[in-house]
Motif scaffolding. Structure first.
Motif, PDB file in Angstrom:
ATOM      1  N   PHE A 154      15.857 -17.082  -9.455  1.00 24.70           N
ATOM      2  CA  PHE A 154      14.756 -17.258  -8.510  1.00 24.70           C
ATOM      3  C   PHE A 154      14.857 -16.255  -7.361  1.00 24.70           C
ATOM      4  CE2 PHE A 154      12.981 -19.495  -4.735  1.00 24.70           C
ATOM      5  CZ  PHE A 154      11.687 -19.721  -5.182  1.00 24.70           C
ATOM      6  N   VAL A 155      16.029 -16.169  -6.761  1.00 23.43           N
ATOM      7  CA  VAL A 155      16.212 -15.310  -5.596  1.00 23.43           C
ATOM      8  C   VAL A 155      16.131 -13.827  -5.990  1.00 23.43           C
ATOM      9  CG1 VAL A 155      17.843 -14.643  -3.787  1.00 23.43           C
ATOM     10  CG2 VAL A 155      17.428 -17.047  -4.273  1.00 23.43           C
ATOM     11  N   ARG A 156      16.653 -13.463  -7.136  1.00 22.37           N
ATOM     12  CA  ARG A 156      16.545 -12.076  -7.591  1.00 22.37           C
ATOM     13  C   ARG A 156      15.076 -11.689  -7.736  1.00 22.37           C
ATOM     14  NH1 ARG A 156      17.430  -7.745  -6.416  1.00 22.37           N
ATOM     15  NH2 ARG A 156      19.532  -8.441  -6.033  1.00 22.37           N
ATOM     16  N   ALA A 157      14.267 -12.572  -8.309  1.00 23.53           N
ATOM     17  CA  ALA A 157      12.828 -12.290  -8.461  1.00 23.53           C
ATOM     18  C   ALA A 157      12.159 -12.158  -7.093  1.00 23.53           C
ATOM     19  CB  ALA A 157      12.160 -13.382  -9.290  1.00 23.53           C
ATOM     20  N   LEU A 158      12.529 -13.019  -6.157  1.00 22.13           N
ATOM     21  CA  LEU A 158      11.945 -12.911  -4.814  1.00 22.13           C
ATOM     22  C   LEU A 158      12.310 -11.574  -4.182  1.00 22.13           C
ATOM     23  CD1 LEU A 158      12.513 -16.471  -3.273  1.00 22.13           C
ATOM     24  CD2 LEU A 158      10.487 -15.578  -4.418  1.00 22.13           C
ATOM     25  N   ALA A 159      13.568 -11.184  -4.285  1.00 22.67           N
ATOM     26  CA  ALA A 159      14.008  -9.910  -3.709  1.00 22.67           C
ATOM     27  C   ALA A 159      13.270  -8.743  -4.370  1.00 22.67           C
ATOM     28  CB  ALA A 159      15.517  -9.754  -3.867  1.00 22.67           C
ATOM     29  N   GLU A 161      10.368  -8.754  -5.801  1.00 22.77           N
ATOM     30  CA  GLU A 161       8.930  -8.798  -5.522  1.00 22.77           C
ATOM     31  C   GLU A 161       8.601  -8.739  -4.034  1.00 22.77           C
ATOM     32  OE1 GLU A 161       7.344 -12.281  -7.480  1.00 22.77           O
ATOM     33  OE2 GLU A 161       8.296 -11.726  -9.368  1.00 22.77           O
ATOM     34  N   GLY A 162       9.610  -8.712  -3.182  1.00 23.57           N
ATOM     35  CA  GLY A 162       9.375  -8.660  -1.741  1.00 23.57           C
ATOM     36  C   GLY A 162       8.804  -9.947  -1.193  1.00 23.57           C
ATOM     37  N   ARG A 163       9.273 -11.080  -1.723  1.00 28.96           N
ATOM     38  CA  ARG A 163       8.799 -12.394  -1.271  1.00 28.96           C
ATOM     39  C   ARG A 163       9.914 -13.111  -0.531  1.00 28.96           C
ATOM     40  NH1 ARG A 163       6.644 -15.683  -6.081  1.00 28.96           N
ATOM     41  NH2 ARG A 163       5.058 -16.478  -4.661  1.00 28.96           N
ATOM     42  N   GLY A 164       9.525 -14.095   0.254  1.00 27.27           N
ATOM     43  CA  GLY A 164      10.484 -14.931   0.962  1.00 27.27           C
ATOM     44  C   GLY A 164      10.410 -16.349   0.428  1.00 27.27           C
ATOM     45  N   MET A 165      11.105 -17.257   1.088  1.00 27.15           N
ATOM     46  CA  MET A 165      11.087 -18.649   0.651  1.00 27.15           C
ATOM     47  C   MET A 165      11.275 -19.601   1.817  1.00 27.15           C
ATOM     48  SD  MET A 165      14.786 -19.143  -1.222  1.00 27.15           S
ATOM     49  CE  MET A 165      15.628 -20.570  -0.566  1.00 27.15           C
ATOM     50  N   VAL A 166      10.772 -20.790   1.634  1.00 25.61           N
ATOM     51  CA  VAL A 166      10.998 -21.907   2.548  1.00 25.61           C
ATOM     52  C   VAL A 166      11.767 -22.931   1.731  1.00 25.61           C
ATOM     53  CG1 VAL A 166       9.936 -23.787   3.848  1.00 25.61           C
ATOM     54  CG2 VAL A 166       8.855 -21.543   3.803  1.00 25.61           C
ATOM     55  N   TYR A 167      12.857 -23.448   2.290  1.00 26.78           N
ATOM     56  CA  TYR A 167      13.554 -24.498   1.568  1.00 26.78           C
ATOM     57  C   TYR A 167      13.658 -25.761   2.406  1.00 26.78           C
ATOM     58  CZ  TYR A 167      18.126 -23.490   3.830  1.00 26.78           C
ATOM     59  OH  TYR A 167      19.151 -23.315   4.708  1.00 26.78           O
TER      60      TYR A 167
END
Length: 170
Positions: A154-159, A161-167
């Protein structure tokens, strides 16, 4: 039901808005998203297939605690790993239950977290879990390993794609 971990991805153009109101980017019913139930249903049958696309949501069930122990600072003086940023947090308990922990991580933060998660092997989790102050049992490590894999993907894909996350831990 217990305290669980949910993360939702966001696109970089929403970063400022997410930082001002992270809860606004979390589903009203994250457990329903994770278990494939109708949101808000009081009676229903879970499919146990995440209804929110895996690209947009990470569900770590209760394994966040093992991942938190693995990446956090230790009694032996080890500093927290960069990945700890995505597992850090505690709920606030009170007489009616608990108040969830919520944090937004920017797209820029995801790169270091992804790189760090990639360095944590399953063997490291098994060995380090039994040699640090957290003392993960073999069964704790085995339970958490599939969730470590999910978090890594999940985090590799976010990195990438230049996306962030809220947890949310709650």
């Amino acid at each position: 039901m217990g305290i669980r971990y949910y993360a939702y991805a966001f696109d970089s153009e929403n970063t400022e808005q997410v930082l001002m109101d992270p809860l606004g980017f979390v589903s009203r019913d994250p457990l329903a998203d994770a278990w494939g139930m109708e949101p808000g249903a009081t009676i229903g049958y879970p499919t146990f297939k995440q209804s929110t696309p895996e690209r947009d949501m990470l569900y770590l069930d209760k394994a966040w605690r093992q991942l938190q122990w693995l990446t956090g600072p230790s009694a032996e003086g080890r500093d927290a790993r960069p990945a700890f940023r995505m597992f850090e947090g505690e709920v606030t308990m009170h007489h009616d239950g608990w108040e969830s922990w919520i944090r937004a991580l920017t797209p820029a933060e995801m790169v270091a977290i992804a790189e760090d998660l990639e360095t944590i092997s399953e063997d490291t989790m098994r060995v380090q879990g039994t040699t640090t102050s957290c003392a993960l049992s073999d069964s704790d490590a085995e339970y958490a390993i599939p969730y470590l894999r999910r978090a890594r993907t999940f985090v590799r894909a976010l990195a990438d794609e230049g996306r962030g996350m809220v947890y949310l831990i709650g």
